[in-house]
Design an enzyme around this catalytic site. Sequence first.
Site, PDB file in Angstrom:
ATOM      1  N   ASN A   8     -18.634  20.016  52.730  1.00 35.16           N
ATOM      2  CA  ASN A   8     -17.681  18.982  52.313  1.00 35.16           C
ATOM      3  C   ASN A   8     -16.419  19.225  53.130  1.00 35.16           C
ATOM      4  OD1 ASN A   8     -15.929  17.241  51.078  1.00 35.16           O
ATOM      5  ND2 ASN A   8     -16.441  17.874  48.987  1.00 35.16           N
ATOM      6  N   ARG A  66     -21.238  15.738  52.904  1.00 38.59           N
ATOM      7  CA  ARG A  66     -20.623  14.685  52.113  1.00 38.59           C
ATOM      8  C   ARG A  66     -19.821  13.803  53.065  1.00 38.59           C
ATOM      9  NH1 ARG A  66     -15.133  14.549  48.859  1.00 38.59           N
ATOM     10  NH2 ARG A  66     -15.467  12.554  47.843  1.00 38.59           N
ATOM     11  N   HIS A 155     -17.793   8.057  44.315  1.00 37.67           N
ATOM     12  CA  HIS A 155     -18.430   8.998  43.380  1.00 37.67           C
ATOM     13  C   HIS A 155     -19.934   8.721  43.227  1.00 37.67           C
ATOM     14  CE1 HIS A 155     -14.258   9.538  41.309  1.00 37.67           C
ATOM     15  NE2 HIS A 155     -14.491  10.556  42.137  1.00 37.67           N
ATOM     16  N   ARG A 214      -3.208   8.984  41.285  1.00 35.56           N
ATOM     17  CA  ARG A 214      -3.346   7.581  41.713  1.00 35.56           C
ATOM     18  C   ARG A 214      -3.156   6.639  40.536  1.00 35.56           C
ATOM     19  NH1 ARG A 214      -8.938   8.737  44.010  1.00 35.56           N
ATOM     20  NH2 ARG A 214      -8.472  10.210  45.671  1.00 35.56           N
ATOM     21  N   GLU A 356     -22.641  17.582  42.393  1.00 35.82           N
ATOM     22  CA  GLU A 356     -22.779  16.786  43.607  1.00 35.82           C
ATOM     23  C   GLU A 356     -23.452  17.572  44.732  1.00 35.82           C
ATOM     24  OE1 GLU A 356     -18.639  15.785  42.666  1.00 35.82           O
ATOM     25  OE2 GLU A 356     -18.979  13.887  43.691  1.00 35.82           O
TER      26      GLU A 356
END
Length: 374
Positions: A8, A66, A155, A214, A356
């Site tokens: 990642n 990823r 996601h 956010r 993940e």
Amino acid sequence: MTVAFIVNSGSSSIKWELLDAESGAKLRGGIVERIGESGNSPDHDAAMQSILGELGDVHPSVIGHRVVHGGSVFTAATLVTDDVIAAIDELSALAPLHNPANLAGIRAALAAFPGVPNVAVFDTAFHQTLAPEAFTYAVDAATAHEHGIRRYGFHGTSYQFVSGVAARLLGRDDAKLIVFHLGNGASVAAINAGRSVETSMGMTPLEGLVMGTRSGDIDPGVLFHLGRAGATLEELDVLLNRRSGLLGLTGMRDMRDVAKAAASGDATAVLALEVYDHRLRHYLGAYLVLLGGADAIVFTAGAGENSPATRAATVRGLESFGIVLDEALNAAPSKDARFVSSADSPVAVLVVPTNEEFEIARQAAALVGLLPDS
Ligand code: ADP
């Protein structure tokens, strides 16, 4: 055992994990940070070499990367080739911070592990099943077409993993699920029989739920208002992506800190949690109608897995919709995938820890024929 190396890669860090793609057992993992800063790895190639040193004599059979944005191009995990690299590069316009960093990791892995297949797994791919009425923004069609403006969703790897576990818990793979992924970045997806039909993040990960930093949903008119008052594009980007959400409302980005402050009577923190929870319920209601009812509401990621208060606030008072939480099950700490609804609740409420890395490993290994297709 099928050893998969999961990468990642961000702009200044590479997070990695070595795991068995069959069982998910983690063998080793780490993170190289501050790439490019003096005294650290000067670039992604150097960072990958230092990871290579840590791996010792372990040799991965497949490398899974990823990749944040696959645009409308990538609908599933994809073997990395020169053409795929060029396509990911082209999609950098949609994810200028992420895709170039993901590519740097891919290039470094290709150089460091010659002969090992590399697979790109996209955050957006799972949502490519969205129907046009769900992914189309009601803006000038020619402008949207020219700039790739549409909803993509994110996601996806987490949703794929979590919806698979939920299907096994429920004993059926045709279930209608509403899955809340509540990490620092947060989103929710409506999933029917394993296919994403709607999700709260849009062209970028800014839309939807209240997040750590956010804003989530906001009237775009706010941006024009601030722009006319003198704000630059860069300032607006920072405002909504890095200085909003829980951080903007309270000065704290971590839900645990906000919850602690709220419990001690801090009115600002109380309001922030109310705003956060209100948005969760707004989407829950919308997705119940879009799906025509749900078989299960599923919570995952940091706050979804660990905050009974957030789960309770999301489904409180919805018994008339068939959603009945078991307060004791909901409050009991556990690391397992589990039911937290009462035994006679028509709609199940589940907690499913996401993984993940395991999902990327499985998809990568399956794609290159090391695992049967899941
Ligand atoms: P990321 O999106 O970075 O992968 P995580 O999935 O780990 O993040 O989620 C991080 C978020 O989960 C943080 O806001 C954190 O406060 C929240 N979280 C973790 N544990 C708890 C907890 N026990 N109670 C409330 N929130 C929690």
